[in-house]
Design a protein around this motif. Structure first.
Motif, PDB file in Angstrom:
ATOM      1  N   ALA A 217       0.821  -1.220   0.000  1.00 52.62           N
ATOM      2  CA  ALA A 217       0.000   0.000   0.000  1.00 52.62           C
ATOM      3  C   ALA A 217       0.854   1.269   0.000  1.00 52.62           C
ATOM      4  CB  ALA A 217      -0.927   0.002   1.217  1.00 52.62           C
ATOM      5  N   ASN A 218       2.127   1.117   0.455  1.00 55.53           N
ATOM      6  CA  ASN A 218       3.005   2.278   0.577  1.00 55.53           C
ATOM      7  C   ASN A 218       3.962   2.444  -0.607  1.00 55.53           C
ATOM      8  OD1 ASN A 218       1.886   3.084   3.018  1.00 55.53           O
ATOM      9  ND2 ASN A 218       3.322   1.867   4.231  1.00 55.53           N
ATOM     10  N   GLY A 219       3.594   1.907  -1.756  1.00 51.24           N
ATOM     11  CA  GLY A 219       4.338   2.215  -2.965  1.00 51.24           C
ATOM     12  C   GLY A 219       5.267   1.144  -3.478  1.00 51.24           C
ATOM     13  N   TYR A 220       5.351   0.017  -2.801  1.00 48.08           N
ATOM     14  CA  TYR A 220       6.188  -1.068  -3.346  1.00 48.08           C
ATOM     15  C   TYR A 220       5.385  -1.836  -4.390  1.00 48.08           C
ATOM     16  CZ  TYR A 220       9.750  -0.129   0.134  1.00 48.08           C
ATOM     17  OH  TYR A 220      10.729   0.486   0.877  1.00 48.08           O
ATOM     18  N   ASP A 221       6.001  -2.090  -5.511  1.00 45.96           N
ATOM     19  CA  ASP A 221       5.315  -2.765  -6.615  1.00 45.96           C
ATOM     20  C   ASP A 221       5.321  -4.281  -6.469  1.00 45.96           C
ATOM     21  OD1 ASP A 221       4.822  -0.372  -8.465  1.00 45.96           O
ATOM     22  OD2 ASP A 221       6.979  -0.226  -8.064  1.00 45.96           O
ATOM     23  N   ALA A 222       6.230  -4.800  -5.661  1.00 49.95           N
ATOM     24  CA  ALA A 222       6.301  -6.241  -5.406  1.00 49.95           C
ATOM     25  C   ALA A 222       6.997  -6.457  -4.073  1.00 49.95           C
ATOM     26  CB  ALA A 222       7.039  -6.970  -6.521  1.00 49.95           C
ATOM     27  N   VAL A 223       6.746  -7.620  -3.475  1.00 49.62           N
ATOM     28  CA  VAL A 223       7.368  -7.991  -2.198  1.00 49.62           C
ATOM     29  C   VAL A 223       7.909  -9.416  -2.320  1.00 49.62           C
ATOM     30  CG1 VAL A 223       6.976  -8.477   0.255  1.00 49.62           C
ATOM     31  CG2 VAL A 223       5.872  -6.499  -0.814  1.00 49.62           C
ATOM     32  N   PHE A 224       9.111  -9.624  -1.813  1.00 47.50           N
ATOM     33  CA  PHE A 224       9.678 -10.979  -1.741  1.00 47.50           C
ATOM     34  C   PHE A 224       9.849 -11.355  -0.280  1.00 47.50           C
ATOM     35  CE2 PHE A 224      13.488 -13.694  -1.228  1.00 47.50           C
ATOM     36  CZ  PHE A 224      13.024 -14.839  -1.880  1.00 47.50           C
ATOM     37  N   ILE A 225       9.329 -12.519   0.098  1.00 47.19           N
ATOM     38  CA  ILE A 225       9.456 -13.012   1.477  1.00 47.19           C
ATOM     39  C   ILE A 225      10.542 -14.084   1.501  1.00 47.19           C
ATOM     40  CG2 ILE A 225       8.277 -14.094   3.426  1.00 47.19           C
ATOM     41  CD1 ILE A 225       5.623 -13.111   2.220  1.00 47.19           C
ATOM     42  N   GLY A 226      11.615 -13.793   2.213  1.00 45.77           N
ATOM     43  CA  GLY A 226      12.726 -14.745   2.331  1.00 45.77           C
ATOM     44  C   GLY A 226      13.161 -14.866   3.780  1.00 45.77           C
ATOM     45  N   THR A 227      12.203 -15.167   4.649  1.00 44.66           N
ATOM     46  CA  THR A 227      12.451 -15.148   6.095  1.00 44.66           C
ATOM     47  C   THR A 227      13.069 -16.431   6.635  1.00 44.66           C
ATOM     48  OG1 THR A 227      10.101 -15.672   6.355  1.00 44.66           O
ATOM     49  CG2 THR A 227      10.755 -13.393   6.664  1.00 44.66           C
ATOM     50  N   GLY A 228      13.275 -17.440   5.784  1.00 47.65           N
ATOM     51  CA  GLY A 228      13.998 -18.626   6.211  1.00 47.65           C
ATOM     52  C   GLY A 228      13.227 -19.521   7.159  1.00 47.65           C
ATOM     53  N   ALA A 229      13.994 -20.372   7.831  1.00 50.86           N
ATOM     54  CA  ALA A 229      13.412 -21.312   8.802  1.00 50.86           C
ATOM     55  C   ALA A 229      14.116 -21.079  10.138  1.00 50.86           C
ATOM     56  CB  ALA A 229      13.596 -22.751   8.332  1.00 50.86           C
ATOM     57  N   GLY A 230      13.566 -20.183  10.919  1.00 50.68           N
ATOM     58  CA  GLY A 230      14.241 -19.794  12.162  1.00 50.68           C
ATOM     59  C   GLY A 230      13.572 -20.273  13.431  1.00 50.68           C
ATOM     60  N   LEU A 231      12.564 -21.143  13.304  1.00 48.71           N
ATOM     61  CA  LEU A 231      11.847 -21.626  14.486  1.00 48.71           C
ATOM     62  C   LEU A 231      12.368 -23.013  14.841  1.00 48.71           C
ATOM     63  CD1 LEU A 231       9.484 -20.714  16.346  1.00 48.71           C
ATOM     64  CD2 LEU A 231       8.003 -22.154  14.939  1.00 48.71           C
ATOM     65  N   PRO A 232      13.141 -23.148  15.929  1.00 49.33           N
ATOM     66  CA  PRO A 232      13.793 -24.431  16.220  1.00 49.33           C
ATOM     67  C   PRO A 232      12.813 -25.525  16.647  1.00 49.33           C
ATOM     68  CG  PRO A 232      14.157 -22.880  18.018  1.00 49.33           C
ATOM     69  CD  PRO A 232      13.484 -22.111  16.922  1.00 49.33           C
ATOM     70  N   TYR A 233      13.137 -26.753  16.241  1.00 52.89           N
ATOM     71  CA  TYR A 233      12.392 -27.927  16.683  1.00 52.89           C
ATOM     72  C   TYR A 233      13.062 -28.520  17.914  1.00 52.89           C
ATOM     73  CZ  TYR A 233      10.109 -28.008  12.055  1.00 52.89           C
ATOM     74  OH  TYR A 233       9.397 -27.693  10.929  1.00 52.89           O
ATOM     75  N   PHE A 234      12.248 -29.103  18.779  1.00 47.09           N
ATOM     76  CA  PHE A 234      12.764 -29.826  19.934  1.00 47.09           C
ATOM     77  C   PHE A 234      12.272 -31.271  19.873  1.00 47.09           C
ATOM     78  CE2 PHE A 234      13.404 -25.507  21.297  1.00 47.09           C
ATOM     79  CZ  PHE A 234      14.553 -25.569  22.083  1.00 47.09           C
ATOM     80  N   MET A 235      12.805 -32.123  20.745  1.00 46.37           N
ATOM     81  CA  MET A 235      12.502 -33.549  20.690  1.00 46.37           C
ATOM     82  C   MET A 235      11.285 -33.936  21.513  1.00 46.37           C
ATOM     83  SD  MET A 235      16.201 -35.424  20.575  1.00 46.37           S
ATOM     84  CE  MET A 235      15.385 -36.937  20.060  1.00 46.37           C
ATOM     85  N   ASP A 236      10.817 -33.005  22.351  1.00 43.65           N
ATOM     86  CA  ASP A 236       9.656 -33.276  23.212  1.00 43.65           C
ATOM     87  C   ASP A 236       9.934 -34.459  24.145  1.00 43.65           C
ATOM     88  OD1 ASP A 236       7.145 -32.753  24.241  1.00 43.65           O
ATOM     89  OD2 ASP A 236       6.112 -34.049  22.811  1.00 43.65           O
TER      90      ASP A 236
END
Length: 464
Positions: free
Chosen positions: A225-244
């Motif tokens: 809405a603020n003037g960007y014509d396109a957006v790329f999402i490259g946020t990766g995988a930063g949520l760690p898994y645990f073994m429970d």
């Protein structure tokens, strides 16, 4: 060809294992000019270079290798940069043995050309040269926002800047680089190398804004809405898994993400000069056997641990880490507890880790991935005295951006669904790539996705 097959591949010079196990200086020392030329001269210069088919970013491999062979090092660095925005990074951390080098014709009857080591040589040579203004197209008048300054985001930014688009990268942390800065240790990827590559992107006109947590300070819809014509999402995988398993909430249990971030990005290895203590104790267990697990184990050793164990429920043949990383870990004294799986973590009266209880395993039938499934051996429980446990069994997508973006289609694991050719998502003008789409993978695959998305974005902007 027969003559070149007999020429031995040059090994990478490294620090002595007994010395490097106690410092954070880079392990691999790089080829000398003489070694690089001799290694490059092994290349057959195939008419149909299969090595290129194994490269996710389509590096002009025979071309830059030929220039090294002819001692045109500056030209080799230039050719390398045509397709790869971060060559000095890739030369250090890409799994070339399973990508470009696995396709090398020389490797059929002998040893493949050491493409990764030559890439590092050419890229490092290029870094020492006087910087010239990077080539780029005329300004297009289009603006692109990139969320995440990791490998996917930086690769996307580089290609879009070359195409003449105005690019702004929004990074949640206080420095750009993503996993290159917080995840991969200094001894494997020096941070000044990463920063130099990032500075080159800035010289191309890429704007990088740090401390910008998209999903909190702004949103994808607000950017559009603020003037960007396109957006790329490259946020990766930063949520760690645990073994429970019982005891994972004890003091002294880290996710690999936290352990490596505290050490690398927050300079914990320079404590007390940097106020980031990282408690390791005498005995450390790392759960997992991928590259992140090897990085964690080798980091713990350098932080002063006396015994560091890799705990893995399969055999060595199934370990997903790179061969080079496994060999370096063994040389440094990392102990492998294979066909072993933790079932609980015990604590002392103060709530700190005291020991790890494990089960012995044997390999049964192959699972869906083709690897033989581990089967627990009844009655094989045993206990190991332990001060610290690092869980390095993988990570998933951080939901901050995805949950704040209405209309964004996700799969059952919470990864973004994107068109495989263009990488456009279910929202027009919004693209995504890298680990946020595929799940945790390698740096070079994320970069390949960033480049593919840049091509998709460029094509999309030409229709607007």
């Amino acid at each position: 060809m027969a003559a070149k097959v007999k020429i031995p591949r040059h090994e990478m010079p490294c620090q002595d294992s007994k010395v490097r196990a106690h410092n954070f200086e880079e392990v691999a020392l790089g080829y000398t000019q003489e070694m690089a030329v001799e290694e490059a001269q092994r290349c057959l210069q195939c008419k149909k270079p299969l090595c290129r088919t194994g490269c996710p970013v389509e590096v002009l491999i025979p071309d830059f290798v030929k220039q090294i062979a002819e001692e045109n090092f500056e030209e080799a660095a230039r050719v390398l940069k045509i397709k790869n925005s971060l060559p000095a990074v890739c030369g250090r951390v890409c799994p070339q043995e399973s990508q470009c080098e696995s396709k090398c014709i020389l490797g059929i009857k002998g040893e493949s050309v050491a493409i990764g080591r030559l890439e590092r040589f050419a890229a490092d040579f290029g870094m020492k040269l006087e910087k010239t203004e990077p080539e780029k197209a005329e300004p297009s008048g289009k603006r692109v926002a990139i969320i995440g300054a990791g490998p996917a985001g930086l690769a996307c930014a580089g290609d879009l800047a070359k195409a003449g688009h105005a690019v702004t990268v929004f990074e949640a942390l206080h420095v750009a680089g993503g996993v290159l800065m917080y995840g991969i240790p200094q001894f494997r990827l020096p941070k000044d190398i990463v920063q130099t590559e990032i500075d080159t992107l800035k010289q191309m006109g890429v704007e990088i804004l740090t401390n910008q947590v998209v999903g909190k300070v702004t949103s994808v819809d607000e950017l559009m809405a603020n003037g960007y014509d396109a957006v790329f999402i490259g946020t990766g995988a930063g949520l760690p898994y645990f073994m429970d398993i019982p005891g994972e909430n004890l003091n002294g249990v880290y996710s690999a993400n936290e352990f490596l971030t505290r050490t690398n990005l927050m300079k914990g290895y320079k404590f007390p000069d940097y106020a980031t203590p990282v408690k390791v104790g005498k005995n450390v267990a790392v759960l997992g056997a991928g590259n992140v697990a090897m990085d964690s184990a080798r980091t713990a050793l350098r932080l002063g641990a006396e015994n560091v164990y890799i705990i893995y429920r399969r055999s060595r043949a199934e370990m997903p880490a790179r061969k080079e990383e496994l060999e370096h870990a063994e040389e440094e004294g990392i102990q492998f507890q294979l066909l072993t799986n933790p079932v609980s973590i015990q604590g002392d009266e103060r709530g700190w880790v005291r020991s790890l209880t494990c089960l012995r395993y044997e390999l049964g039938e192959p699972d869906a991935s083709g690897r033989r499934s581990p089967v627990a051996i009844p009655g094989s429980e045993f206990e190991i005295e332990m001060d610290t446990v690092v869980v390095a069994i993988g990570q998933g997508p951080n939901p901050l951006v995805t949950t704040s973006t209405p209309g964004l289609e996700l799969n059952k694991r919470g990864n973004i669904v994107a068109d495989p050719e263009t990488l456009m998502t279910s929202k027009p003008g919004v693209f995504a790539g890298g680990d946020i789409v595929t799940g945790a993978a390698t740096v070079i695959l994320a970069m390949g996705a960033g480049k593919k998305a840049a091509a998709g974005i460029d094509a999309y902007l030409k229709t607007k």
